[in-house]
Design a protein around this motif. Structure first.
Motif, PDB file in Angstrom:
ATOM      1  N   LYS A 320       0.826  -1.208   0.000  1.00 13.56           N
ATOM      2  CA  LYS A 320       0.000   0.000   0.000  1.00 13.56           C
ATOM      3  C   LYS A 320       0.862   1.261   0.000  1.00 13.56           C
ATOM      4  N   ILE A 321       1.945   1.221   0.792  1.00 11.90           N
ATOM      5  CA  ILE A 321       2.825   2.393   0.868  1.00 11.90           C
ATOM      6  C   ILE A 321       3.497   2.642  -0.473  1.00 11.90           C
ATOM      7  N   ARG A 322       4.035   1.587  -1.065  1.00 15.22           N
ATOM      8  CA  ARG A 322       4.728   1.757  -2.342  1.00 15.22           C
ATOM      9  C   ARG A 322       3.764   2.203  -3.435  1.00 15.22           C
ATOM     10  N   ALA A 323       2.563   1.636  -3.473  1.00 14.98           N
ATOM     11  CA  ALA A 323       1.575   2.021  -4.480  1.00 14.98           C
ATOM     12  C   ALA A 323       1.215   3.493  -4.346  1.00 14.98           C
ATOM     13  N   ARG A 324       1.089   3.959  -3.103  1.00 13.71           N
ATOM     14  CA  ARG A 324       0.775   5.364  -2.876  1.00 13.71           C
ATOM     15  C   ARG A 324       1.943   6.255  -3.293  1.00 13.71           C
ATOM     16  N   GLU A 325       3.161   5.826  -2.967  1.00 10.88           N
ATOM     17  CA  GLU A 325       4.344   6.637  -3.266  1.00 10.88           C
ATOM     18  C   GLU A 325       4.509   6.883  -4.765  1.00 10.88           C
ATOM     19  N   ILE A 326       4.284   5.853  -5.555  1.00  8.31           N
ATOM     20  CA  ILE A 326       4.527   5.977  -6.997  1.00  8.31           C
ATOM     21  C   ILE A 326       3.238   6.156  -7.786  1.00  8.31           C
ATOM     22  N   ASP A 327       2.095   6.243  -7.086  1.00  5.07           N
ATOM     23  CA  ASP A 327       0.790   6.468  -7.711  1.00  5.07           C
ATOM     24  C   ASP A 327       0.494   5.396  -8.759  1.00  5.07           C
ATOM     25  N   VAL A 328       0.374   4.183  -8.277  1.00  2.00           N
ATOM     26  CA  VAL A 328       0.061   3.054  -9.145  1.00  2.00           C
ATOM     27  C   VAL A 328      -0.880   2.130  -8.378  1.00  2.00           C
ATOM     28  N   PHE A 361       9.034  -3.025  -6.570  1.00  2.00           N
ATOM     29  CA  PHE A 361       8.470  -3.452  -5.293  1.00  2.00           C
ATOM     30  C   PHE A 361       9.076  -4.749  -4.744  1.00  2.00           C
ATOM     31  N   GLY A 362       9.315  -5.729  -5.595  1.00  2.00           N
ATOM     32  CA  GLY A 362       9.740  -7.045  -5.128  1.00  2.00           C
ATOM     33  C   GLY A 362      11.018  -7.040  -4.320  1.00  2.00           C
ATOM     34  N   HIS A 363      11.974  -6.216  -4.725  1.00  2.00           N
ATOM     35  CA  HIS A 363      13.254  -6.153  -4.006  1.00  2.00           C
ATOM     36  C   HIS A 363      13.030  -5.725  -2.563  1.00  2.00           C
ATOM     37  N   ASP A 364      12.219  -4.695  -2.362  1.00  2.00           N
ATOM     38  CA  ASP A 364      11.932  -4.221  -1.007  1.00  2.00           C
ATOM     39  C   ASP A 364      11.117  -5.248  -0.227  1.00  2.00           C
ATOM     40  N   ALA A 365      10.239  -5.967  -0.920  1.00  2.00           N
ATOM     41  CA  ALA A 365       9.433  -6.988  -0.245  1.00  2.00           C
ATOM     42  C   ALA A 365      10.323  -8.084   0.327  1.00  2.00           C
ATOM     43  N   VAL A 377       7.858   6.649  10.702  1.00  2.00           N
ATOM     44  CA  VAL A 377       6.882   7.727  10.534  1.00  2.00           C
ATOM     45  C   VAL A 377       7.647   9.029  10.382  1.00  2.00           C
ATOM     46  N   GLU A 378       7.362   9.747   9.308  1.00  2.00           N
ATOM     47  CA  GLU A 378       8.030  11.016   9.049  1.00  2.00           C
ATOM     48  C   GLU A 378       6.981  12.046   8.669  1.00  2.00           C
ATOM     49  N   ASN A 379       6.875  13.105   9.463  1.00  2.00           N
ATOM     50  CA  ASN A 379       5.884  14.153   9.246  1.00  2.00           C
ATOM     51  C   ASN A 379       4.472  13.582   9.195  1.00  2.00           C
ATOM     52  N   GLY A 380       4.235  12.605  10.043  1.00  2.00           N
ATOM     53  CA  GLY A 380       2.901  12.030  10.133  1.00  2.00           C
ATOM     54  C   GLY A 380       2.573  11.026   9.055  1.00  2.00           C
ATOM     55  N   ARG A 381       3.532  10.686   8.190  1.00  2.00           N
ATOM     56  CA  ARG A 381       3.283   9.723   7.100  1.00  2.00           C
ATOM     57  C   ARG A 381       4.167   8.499   7.281  1.00  2.00           C
ATOM     58  N   LEU A 382       3.570   7.349   7.021  1.00  2.00           N
ATOM     59  CA  LEU A 382       4.308   6.099   7.121  1.00  2.00           C
ATOM     60  C   LEU A 382       5.187   5.925   5.893  1.00  2.00           C
ATOM     61  N   LYS A 383       6.439   5.534   6.094  1.00  2.00           N
ATOM     62  CA  LYS A 383       7.367   5.325   4.980  1.00  2.00           C
ATOM     63  C   LYS A 383       8.247   4.130   5.254  1.00  2.00           C
TER      64      LYS A 383
END
Length: 414
Positions: A320-328, A361-365, A377-383
């Motif tokens: 979910k985080i990665r999809a949001r980050e790259i808008d996909v 995504f797979g490498h990070d997974a 958490v950075e500035n209220g956002r999960l990363k």
């Protein structure tokens, strides 16, 4: 854009297709009915390029559809653009034994440039053109003749809007460099094997009642029987027997045809009619399923253990985080069952670990599963944060037994 009257003659259709064959792309849509039949009944075909659009009546007496089908399935120079085109492609395959190619689906493409997983056509038009579509004719009976002007106008709008949206979408894909992400998805959509109706494989559509070879063998046999009955009568599968009924018959087979009258979902008449006799013959001939034919075991539903379930949940959060980050759309990157397999230790034959999906995504997974990735958490956002980066950025702690330092120079005694 020129809008033609409803095409009902072979000469007019051939002339239209000859002009469209010179286009870089055409947008295509169909209207059909399948509520009361096994095979969808094609009622209307809409097609357009950037200059003209038309609706074609395949139900018109004597109309030769060959020029249109050749344009869609044999002309490799013209890209065929659909929106959510799976059922449209199925209809064309049923009519010709071929699928449109090359092909582009705007619903799939939206997954690569937004977080929309199954955007509807109305929302697509509103998003790209700021227009609201009149849905009044959406649920019309397209098989009834004559068609009204409102019906035809509504139907043609599906391809005229798409002919304006597609070039814009293509520019966005080129700008983001994500066009190649879609190649595999479009080839899947055009794969004839997805639309070939093989009665012997019909059992795979039904939720299997366990992994008992005898039960699965019976399920395969009676699912094949139902498919043949439905095709022969041109009736929906459910009109012959529902999936739940087939699963029940496979698990608790009747000993005699008379026992069919006791089966929930079957009528009393089955105890002595011909269709009941054919069903009993299918059950009697069923063979236990071999190990090679058994459905593959997957982590879905299999015990991952408490820790494994937590890891799978973390992978889904990461997705979910990665999809949001790259808008996909998350679904384009990975499926839930793939993440469960990753959590269970599987590393082979997973799409998420190949090609662009691995890079994005797979490498990070894999790093997350192996303890190399953490959440912050950075500035209220999960990363996501790599553990090595956190360690490198942290200030060095003083040694436990180190002596305090002073600015005074050391002194010596004589």
């Amino acid at each position: 854009m020129k809008i033609h009257p409803l095409i009902t003659t072979s000469d007019t259709l051939a002339e239209l297709c000859e002009r469209l064959a010179k286009s870089e792309f055409v947008t295509v849509d169909t209207e059909f009915m399948r509520e009361n039949t096994y095979w969808p009944e094609l009622c209307l075909v809409q097609i357009a390029n950037t200059e003209e659009a038309a609706a074609i009546d395949p139900m018109a007496e004597g109309l030769d559809m060959t020029p249109l089908y050749d344009l869609l399935t044999r002309n490799e120079d013209v890209l065929k653009v659909f929106h959510a085109g799976g059922q449209d492609v199925e209809i064309i395959f049923n009519a010709t034994g071929r699928t449109p190619h090359p092909i582009f689906d705007t619903q799939i493409a939206m997954m690569a440039i937004s977080q929309s997983e199954q955007i509807g056509y109305s929302n697509l038009v509103e998003s790209w053109q700021g227009l609201t579509i009149d849905k009044g004719a959406r649920f019309t009976d397209w098989s009834r003749r004559p068609l009204t002007e409102r019906q035809i106008e509504y139907a043609i709008g599906d391809v005229t809007h798409l002919s304006k949206i597609f070039p814009k979408m293509l520019k966005r894909l080129i700008k983001t460099g994500r066009g190649q992400w879609l190649d595999e998805e479009m080839e899947k959509l055009a794969d004839p094997e997805h639309y070939r109706s093989d009665p012997a494989q019909a059992w795979k559509r039904i939720k299997a009642p366990g992994r008992n070879p005898q039960v699965l063998g019976r399920l395969r046999a009676i699912a094949e029987w139902r498919e043949i009955e439905a095709q022969g009568k041109n009736l929906p599968r459910g009109r012959i027997a529902r999936d739940e009924t087939l699963a029940d018959l496979a698990s608790h087979p009747p000993k005699t045809q008379a026992d069919l009258a006791k089966v929930r979902g079957l009528s009393q008449g089955w105890k002595d009619n011909e269709i009941g006799k054919r069903l009993m013959n299918a059950i009697a001939k069923a063979q236990p399923m071999t190990e090679d034919d058994m459905p593959p075991r997957t982590p879905r539903g299999a015990p991952l253990g408490k820790e494994g379930v937590l890891v799978a949940d973390l992978l889904k959060l990461l997705l979910k985080i990665r999809a949001r980050e790259i808008d996909v759309a998350a679904r384009l990157l990975a499926r839930s069952d793939e993440l469960e397999m990753l959590a269970s230790g599987v590393r082979k034959n997973l799409p998420v670990l190949t090609g662009w999906r691995y890079e994005v995504f797979g490498h990070d997974a894999v790093d997350l599963v192996e303890g190399k990735l953490a959440f912050a958490v950075e500035n209220g956002r999960l990363k996501m944060t790599h553990v090595d980066d956190v360690v490198d950025a942290a200030p060095a702690a003083p040694a436990k037994d180190a002596a305090p330092t002073t600015d005074a120079s050391p002194t010596t005694s004589d």
